[in-house]
Design a protein around this motif. Structure first.
Motif: not given
Lengths: 180, 105
Positions: A68-70, A72-73, A88-91, A95, A97
């Motif tokens: 399944w797609p994910q 994360t955060f 999503r919380e990225v660096d 982002e 999705d």
């Protein structure tokens, strides 16, 4: 709801409590994957990492096991139709999705305010059926693959010195070789 | 031991965390790097210059552009047939790719 033994353990830091020896991410992911196969949910939501081991892996492993797609955060979820948009919380910021359902989500702190259970709801929850199964009954191998060799506390901070004047400060810094 | 390191990059630049991952991996033995994305030629060139990297695997395709686990993990899993360990920097990207690797199944 999936309840693992880990949740009952007071703290697993350096503990030899047998409950702390269970619930490795892969084993937990396999258990949830098995239940997902039986119950066919469209969305599985997990925390992003366990407080005791900081592995940050169960959700990702679960997504891979299920294919399944994910997302994360996740700090924001926006489901519509057969899809869910995940912020999503990225660096470097955020982002977004778009995932096709069914999907796996792991949550970040900012996703929502925890909902505190009211007393009537706690009482209602008590009457809900609880399906308790062992990994053996589910036919899942949760053999541990990781061995904790050592757990240590971070080094204690040394007490500082108080200085009475700028000159004294500069003198001390010079003595330490921090400034020329 | 042969270790595959996932190269985290953005805007044609390798992120610093990758260098730490390579240094850590080099303590395990031979280090190969994986560069995935689209138009990653310059990144791959830069990866060959990282001290300790013996070989660079390059996967250049549009669907690898955002480093999504769903696309990168199967690629890494395939490469793991010939590697013993996988190391990724702790960035938002490695955090989702690494555990999605399929070899531990």
């Amino acid at each position: 709801m999936l309840e693992t033994n880990h949740a009952h353990a007071p703290s697993c830091h350096g503990s030899r409590d047998p409950r702390c020896q269970e619930g490795e991410p892969l084993g937990v992911a396999k258990i949830i994957a098995k239940i997902a196969g039986e119950e066919q949910p469209q969305l599985i939501i997990l925390g992003k990492q366990a407080i005791d081991d900081d592995n940050n892996a169960t959700g990702q492993m679960l997504a891979a096991l299920l294919g399944w797609p994910q997302g994360t955060f996740a700090s924001k979820l926006d489901p519509s139709g057969g899809e869910v948009s995940v912020t999503r919380e990225v660096d470097g910021g955020l982002e977004t999705d778009k995932l096709k359902l069914p999907a796996v989500i792991t949550t970040d702190l900012r996703l929502n305010e925890p909902r505190y259970a009211s007393l009537p709801n706690i009482m209602k929850a008590k009457s809900k059926p609880l399906a308790t199964k062992t990994p053996d009954e589910l036919g899942v191998d949760i053999k541990r693959r990781l061995e904790t060799l050592k757990v240590t506390e971070p080094p204690k901070r040394q007490a500082g010195d108080k200085v009475g004047s700028v000159d004294e400060l500069v003198g001390k810094l010079k003595a330490l070789g921090v400034v020329a | 031991m042969k270790t595959l390191v996932y190269v985290e990059h953005e805007g044609g630049q390798i992120k610093d965390a990758t260098l730490a991952a390579v240094t850590a991996a080099s303590k395990l033995g031979e280090v190969h790097a994986l560069v995935a994305g689209s138009n990653v030629g310059p990144v791959a060139d830069a990866a060959t210059k990282i001290a300790g990297v013996g070989k660079v695997h390059v996967a250049d395709a549009a669907h690898l552009d955002h480093g999504l686990a769903e696309n990168v993990a199967p690629l890494a899993a395939k490469l793991m047939e010939t590697h013993d360990a996988f190391v990724a920097p702790t960035c938002a990207c490695g955090q989702r790719d690494r555990p999605s690797n399929e070899r531990w199944r």
